[in-house]
Design a protein around this motif. Sequence first.
Motif, short mmCIF file in Angstrom:
data_model
loop_
_atom_site.label_atom_id
_atom_site.label_comp_id
_atom_site.label_asym_id
_atom_site.label_seq_id
_atom_site.Cartn_x
_atom_site.Cartn_y
_atom_site.Cartn_z
N GLY A 109 0.80 -1.21 0.00
CA GLY A 109 0.00 0.00 0.00
C GLY A 109 0.84 1.26 0.00
N ARG A 110 0.56 2.15 -0.93
CA ARG A 110 1.29 3.42 -0.91
C ARG A 110 0.59 4.41 0.01
N SER A 111 -0.74 4.24 0.11
CA SER A 111 -1.49 5.17 0.94
C SER A 111 -1.64 4.62 2.36
N THR A 112 -1.05 3.45 2.60
CA THR A 112 -1.17 2.84 3.92
C THR A 112 0.07 3.14 4.76
N PRO A 113 -0.04 2.96 6.08
CA PRO A 113 1.09 3.33 6.94
C PRO A 113 2.34 2.52 6.65
N LYS A 114 3.47 3.11 6.96
CA LYS A 114 4.76 2.44 6.75
C LYS A 114 4.90 1.27 7.71
N PRO A 115 5.38 0.12 7.20
CA PRO A 115 5.56 -1.05 8.05
C PRO A 115 6.45 -0.74 9.25
N GLY A 116 6.09 -1.33 10.39
CA GLY A 116 6.93 -1.17 11.57
C GLY A 116 6.62 0.05 12.42
N THR A 117 5.76 0.94 11.92
CA THR A 117 5.45 2.15 12.68
C THR A 117 4.26 1.90 13.61
N LYS A 118 4.02 2.88 14.49
CA LYS A 118 2.90 2.78 15.42
C LYS A 118 1.58 2.77 14.64
N LYS A 119 1.51 3.59 13.61
CA LYS A 119 0.32 3.63 12.76
C LYS A 119 0.03 2.27 12.15
N ALA A 120 1.10 1.59 11.72
CA ALA A 120 0.94 0.27 11.11
C ALA A 120 0.36 -0.70 12.12
N ARG A 121 0.87 -0.65 13.35
CA ARG A 121 0.36 -1.55 14.39
C ARG A 121 -1.11 -1.25 14.69
N GLU A 122 -1.45 0.03 14.67
CA GLU A 122 -2.86 0.39 14.89
C GLU A 122 -3.75 -0.16 13.79
N ARG A 123 -3.24 -0.06 12.56
CA ARG A 123 -4.02 -0.55 11.42
C ARG A 123 -4.23 -2.07 11.52
N VAL A 124 -3.18 -2.77 11.95
CA VAL A 124 -3.29 -4.22 12.13
C VAL A 124 -4.39 -4.53 13.14
N ASN A 125 -4.36 -3.82 14.27
CA ASN A 125 -5.39 -4.06 15.28
C ASN A 125 -6.78 -3.71 14.78
N GLU A 126 -6.84 -2.66 13.96
CA GLU A 126 -8.12 -2.23 13.42
C GLU A 126 -8.74 -3.35 12.56
N VAL A 127 -7.95 -3.90 11.62
CA VAL A 127 -8.54 -4.94 10.76
C VAL A 127 -8.80 -6.22 11.54
N LEU A 128 -7.98 -6.49 12.56
CA LEU A 128 -8.25 -7.68 13.37
C LEU A 128 -9.56 -7.53 14.13
N SER A 129 -9.87 -6.31 14.55
CA SER A 129 -11.13 -6.15 15.28
C SER A 129 -12.32 -6.20 14.32
N ILE A 130 -12.12 -5.83 13.06
CA ILE A 130 -13.21 -5.97 12.09
C ILE A 130 -13.64 -7.44 11.99
N VAL A 131 -12.68 -8.35 12.03
CA VAL A 131 -13.01 -9.78 11.92
C VAL A 131 -13.11 -10.44 13.30
N ASN A 132 -13.22 -9.62 14.34
CA ASN A 132 -13.36 -10.12 15.73
C ASN A 132 -12.18 -10.99 16.17
N MET A 133 -10.99 -10.61 15.79
CA MET A 133 -9.83 -11.39 16.19
C MET A 133 -8.82 -10.53 16.94
N GLU A 134 -9.26 -9.39 17.47
CA GLU A 134 -8.32 -8.46 18.09
C GLU A 134 -7.62 -9.05 19.31
N LYS A 135 -8.24 -10.06 19.93
CA LYS A 135 -7.62 -10.65 21.12
C LYS A 135 -6.53 -11.66 20.77
N PHE A 136 -6.40 -11.97 19.48
CA PHE A 136 -5.50 -13.06 19.09
C PHE A 136 -4.22 -12.58 18.40
N GLY A 137 -3.98 -11.28 18.43
CA GLY A 137 -2.85 -10.71 17.69
C GLY A 137 -1.50 -11.31 18.01
#
Lengths: 251, 269
Positions: free
Chosen positions: A108-136
Motif C-alpha cells: 500500500g502506498r497510501s497505507t502506513p509504513k511497516p513497523g510504525t505505530k500507525k501500522a500496528r494500529e491498522r493491524v489491530n483495526e482490521v483484526l477487530s473488524i473480523v473479531n480477532m483483536e484478542k489473538f494478535g
Amino acid sequence: MNAERLISISNLDFQYGKDLVLTNINLDIHEGDYIGIVGPNGSGKSTLVKLILGILKPSGGCIELFGKDIKDFNDWERIGYVRQKATSFNPGFPATVEEVVGANLYSGRSTPKPGTKKARERVNEVLSIVNMEKFGKRLIGNLSGGQQQRVFIARALINSPQILFLDEPTVGIDADSQRDFYQLLEIFNQEMRITIVMVSHDIGVITQKVGRIVCMGDGKLLCHPNSSRSEISSMLKKVYGNTMDLLIHDH
Amino acid sequence: MMEFLQYGFMQRALMAGVIIGILCPMIGIFLVLRRMSMIGNSLSHVALSGVAAGMVSGIYPLAMALAFSVAAALGIELLRKKYSEYAELAMAVILSAGLGIAVVLISYAKSINVDLFGYLFGNIVTVRSGDMMLIAVLGSLIIAFVGLNYRELFYITFDEEGARIAGIPVKRVNLLFTVLIAMTITLSMRIVGALLVSSLMVIPVATGIQLAKSFKQATLLSVVAAEVAAVSGIIASYYLELASGGTIVLLSVALLMLVLGVKSLLRNI
Ligand SMILES: Nc1ncnc2c1ncn2[C@@H]1O[C@H](COP(=O)(O)OP(=O)(O)O)[C@@H](O)[C@H]1O
Ligand SMILES: [Mg+2]
C-alpha cells in the motif's frame, strides 16, 4: 446500472501449455456487487481469479481494472485476495497473527509504513473488524481453521481494498464459523461498501447468500451476473444435474 | 583463564565464529521454513569442489569456492523454476557432481593436503587474516541484505503467492537470496567445514523455533543458539584439540536436545 465499473473482462482466453482452460470469457464487475462464481472442480474458477489478479497472463483477450488495462495497472492495494487453501500453510510456522497480517502492508502506498505505530494500529483495526483483536500475539498455527480464515481476511483488508476476491474460503470450516463468515461478508458489502467476488463449488449455500451468480463449466461462462434466475437455474441444472433446482430462489 | 585470547589465530577464529553464528541461522531460518534445507548441503559440496580447484590451480581457494557455489546456486534457482517437480532430484545431482569433482581434483593433485582437511571439517588454526577480512566484509553485506529485506523474506517464506500479489519482486529477492546462501556457506567453511555447514544453518533454527512465540523471536533465538554453539565450540576445540566444525555442531545438537527435554518435562508437570 450506473455504478462504477471496476473490472471489465472481454474475450478472455487462457491456456496452460496446450490445454485450453478458459475460452472467450466476458464479464463486468461493478462497484457494490456481491458476486458468487460457481462451477464444478476444474472448471476454471481459480484460474479466472488469478488472471484478474495478474498472477497469470492471458493468452488472449483483455482485462481492465479500474478503467486501466491490466498491463498498466499498479494500484494493487485496491484489490484484496484470499486465495484457495490459504490456511494450508505449514502449521509449525513461528509467526504471530500480527506478523502475518502486518506483512501485507508492503503494497500500500497510501497505507502506513511497516513497523510504525500507525501500522500496528491498522493491524489491530482490521483484526477487530473480523473479531480477532484478542489473538494478535498468538501463533497463527495454534488457531482453529475458522479463526485462521478470519486472519487471512483481515490480511486482505489491511490496505482498505475496494474489491475483495475470496477463493473457496469456507472449505474445511465448521458450520458455525461459516455462518459468522457470511455475516461478516454481508457487513463488508453493505456497510463498508466493498465489492465482493467469491468463488465456491458449494452452490447450495452461495446462491442464497450472494447478490448475483456467475456460473462456469468447462472453461466457459455459462451464465452472467445479469442472467435471470430461470436462466441460471437451467444452466446449473445442466452442469450439476437436476438437484440444484430447489436451491435457486430469490431472496 | 582466557589465555587463548592472546593468540592471533584464536582471535580471528572467534571473530569469524561470531559472524558465522549470525549468518548461518539468519539464512537458515528461511531455508528451514521453506523446506529447502537440502540446498545448503548441495552447495557446500560444490564449494568444496571449488576449494579443490583452487588448490590444484593455485588460486585462492575461498575465492574459487565462492565462484563455484554462486554459479551452482544460480543453476539451482533456474532448475527450480523450470522443473519445480524435480527440485529434490536437482539438488541431489548437484551435490553428487560437486563431491565428484572435488574427489577427482584431490586425487589428481595426489597429495593429501592438511589444508583440505580443514575445509572439510573446519579448522580454527588455519583462519588467516585474508580469510577473516573476507568473512567480515561479505558477512556484513549478507547481514545488511537480510536485515533490509527481512519483511519481504518473511512474506515470501510464509506465502509466496501472497507476496507476489502484495507487490514484492519475488523473483529478484529469491535470486539474490540464493546467492547469499552460497556466500554464507563458503564463508562458514573455514570454521565449520563443508560437511557440517548446513547443520549450523538448520539445528540452531530448530532450537529457536521450539522456543519462539513470534517470527522475530525465532530469528533472534536461532542466532543466540548458534552463537552459544559457535563460541563455546571454538573454545572447546582449542582446549581439546578437536576439529572445530564437529565440536560446534555437536554442541548445537546438545542445545537442541536440552531445549526439547526441558520442554517435554515442563509439559508433563
Ligand atoms: N498449474 C497448472 N498447470 C496446468 N494445468 C492447470 C494448472 N492449474 C490448473 N490447471 C487446470 O486448469 C483447469 C482449471 O483449474 P482451476 O482454475 O483451478 O479450476 P477450479 O478453481 O474451478 O477448480 C483444470 O483443468 C486444471 O487441471
Ligand atoms: Mg479453484
